[in-house]
Design a protein around this motif. Structure first.
Motif, mmCIF file in Angstrom:
data_model
loop_
_atom_site.group_PDB
_atom_site.id
_atom_site.type_symbol
_atom_site.label_atom_id
_atom_site.label_comp_id
_atom_site.label_asym_id
_atom_site.label_seq_id
_atom_site.Cartn_x
_atom_site.Cartn_y
_atom_site.Cartn_z
ATOM 1 N N LEU A 101 0.877 -1.179 0.000
ATOM 2 C CA LEU A 101 0.000 0.000 0.000
ATOM 3 C C LEU A 101 0.907 1.218 0.000
ATOM 4 O O LEU A 101 1.718 1.389 0.902
ATOM 5 N N HIS A 102 0.770 2.039 -1.013
ATOM 6 C CA HIS A 102 1.655 3.196 -1.169
ATOM 7 C C HIS A 102 0.870 4.483 -1.289
ATOM 8 O O HIS A 102 -0.273 4.493 -1.720
ATOM 9 N N GLN A 103 1.567 5.557 -0.991
ATOM 10 C CA GLN A 103 1.012 6.876 -1.236
ATOM 11 C C GLN A 103 2.067 7.721 -1.930
ATOM 12 O O GLN A 103 3.214 7.755 -1.509
ATOM 13 N N LEU A 128 -2.186 0.765 -4.856
ATOM 14 C CA LEU A 128 -1.592 -0.534 -4.565
ATOM 15 C C LEU A 128 -0.380 -0.622 -5.464
ATOM 16 O O LEU A 128 -0.472 -0.385 -6.669
ATOM 17 N N MET A 129 0.760 -0.939 -4.897
ATOM 18 C CA MET A 129 1.975 -1.035 -5.686
ATOM 19 C C MET A 129 2.226 -2.521 -5.925
ATOM 20 O O MET A 129 2.412 -3.278 -4.978
ATOM 21 N N LEU A 130 2.186 -2.929 -7.184
ATOM 22 C CA LEU A 130 2.437 -4.327 -7.550
ATOM 23 C C LEU A 130 3.886 -4.426 -8.004
ATOM 24 O O LEU A 130 4.269 -3.780 -8.982
ATOM 25 N N CYS A 152 9.309 3.493 -12.118
ATOM 26 C CA CYS A 152 8.372 4.351 -11.388
ATOM 27 C C CYS A 152 6.951 4.004 -11.834
ATOM 28 O O CYS A 152 6.604 4.221 -12.982
ATOM 29 N N PRO A 153 6.127 3.404 -10.973
ATOM 30 C CA PRO A 153 4.855 2.866 -11.459
ATOM 31 C C PRO A 153 3.651 3.810 -11.393
ATOM 32 O O PRO A 153 2.615 3.496 -11.963
ATOM 33 N N ASP A 154 3.773 4.938 -10.718
ATOM 34 C CA ASP A 154 2.584 5.785 -10.535
ATOM 35 C C ASP A 154 2.767 7.175 -11.145
ATOM 36 O O ASP A 154 2.128 7.509 -12.142
#
Ligand SMILES: [Cu+2]
Lengths: 157, 209
Positions: free
Chosen positions: A75-77, A111-113, B80-82
């Motif tokens: 779980l990321h922000q 959600l970081m996969l 960097c995924p986001d």
């Protein structure tokens, strides 16, 4: 217009297949961004609504299907700090206050996969089990969406 | 959608001012003042300039190789995924919303801040997924450092020592869109907090095909 409506309905169907052990949590619009290039990392997003009269806390998530897919979920922000963007682990989990909706979306909570053993392609469905602090779980179907669909599979930005 | 414009614009300026002023602390040569009309940041002092980097096809390039084209440039890293994909999608969408002639005058560019993992092969696969016209730039650690210094880009690896060693680290980095003029001179700086619509609107008025 009629065709658009049918398409929208069709698009919404996969999002409503939320199997859960408690009905007080509702998950909508769950999607994962398709893999980019050779990257084995990606992010997942959703709306979590707490219909309960008490607060709930999402504390973890794991990939359960497809069977052959292995990867870690955190779980990321994403936060902006001094003009610099960074991702931080939500160590305490994510609080969903009673009666409220938490929106996991790009440049925000996600959600970081990570360390996936295969690429995720549009059209795939990933089952992720969400674990809450009160020991309930929700298994959610995440639709894998094309890169250009920024906010969800159904809604263009 | 039109009638929501003023609200969107205000939200953007507020969010942007906070980010930029803080950014200024780490980059004292940048002086920020928002232009409410165009949502563009005014920059004082030198920004940009020549560079020597490796393009995603493995060819060594310098700034003059791109003369004649506007460059819309974003610094990030492919792991960097986001924030990076979201910003790059926004950049590509903004360009695609322009009239054809203006679109053709702009080359979208991704520059890595992670030269260790982002080899030309990785960058090639990465940029191709965004736009067939996107150019990916990498290079040696020294080349990237020089580039980042000229463009006032902040980047720092994060994670445990093990993550750094196993190449599973993440990177904190500044997130801006740079517009470079066809003569290679710096033109405009946009926050990545800008809406796609506002970016399109700014490019419409700036870019002379
Ligand atoms: Cu993340």
């Amino acid at each position: 217009m009629k065709r658009l409506f049918v398409l929208l309905l069709f698009n919404l169907l996969p999002f409503s297949t939320t199997a859960s052990t408690a009905s007080s949590i509702i998950i909508d619009d769950a999607w994962v961004r398709a893999s980019i290039g050779n990257m084995m990392h990606t992010a997942g997003y959703m709306h979590i609504t707490n219909m309960d009269s008490i607060d709930h806390r999402l504390i973890g998530a794991e990939i359960v299907a497809p069977h052959a897919l292995i990867g870690k979920v955190d779980l990321h922000q994403t936060v902006e700090d001094s003009g610099v963007f960074r991702m931080q682990l939500l160590e305490e989990g994510l609080l969903i206050p009673a009666g409220e909706t938490q929106i996991l979306q790009p440049k925000s909570t996600h959600l970081m996969l990570m360390e996936l053993n295969q690429k995720l392609t549009p059209g795939m469905v990933i089952k992720i089990i969400l674990r809450f602090a009160n020991q309930t779980t929700h298994t959610v179907d995440f639709q894998v969406c094309k890169l250009h669909h920024k906010f969800s599979c159904a809604i263009q930005p | 959608m039109r009638e929501h414009w003023p609200a969107l614009l205000i939200a953007f300026i507020v969010a942007f001012t906070g980010g930029f002023l803080a950014y200024q602390l780490q980059n004292p040569t940048l002086d920020g003042a928002d232009n409410a009309l165009s949502s563009v940041v005014q920059v004082q002092g030198k920004l940009g300039g020549d560079f020597h980097l490796i393009r995603h096809d493995g060819v060594e390039v310098q700034a003059s190789d791109f003369h004649g084209q506007y460059l819309l440039m974003y610094f990030g890293y492919s792991y960097c995924p986001d924030i990076c994909p979201t910003s790059l999608i926004q950049m590509v969408r903004a360009v695609h919303q322009l009239p054809e002639k203006q679109q053709q005058a702009i080359t979208p560019v991704f520059v890595t801040v992670d030269p260790v993992r982002d080899t030309p092969t990785e960058i090639a696969a990465y940029v191709a997924d965004f736009d067939p016209r996107m150019v990916g730039l990498g290079g040696s650690v020294e080349q990237i450092q020089a580039m980042m210094q000229n463009y006032k880009v902040f980047a720092r690896k994060t994670g445990a020592e093990e993550d750094i060693k196993n190449l599973t680290y993440l990177i904190d980095h500044s997130s801006f869109f740079y517009l470079i003029k066809p003569d290679g001179q710096f033109s405009h700086l946009f926050s990545s907090q800008i809406t796609t619509e506002a970016l399109t609107r700014s490019l419409t008025t700036i870019v002379q095909p």
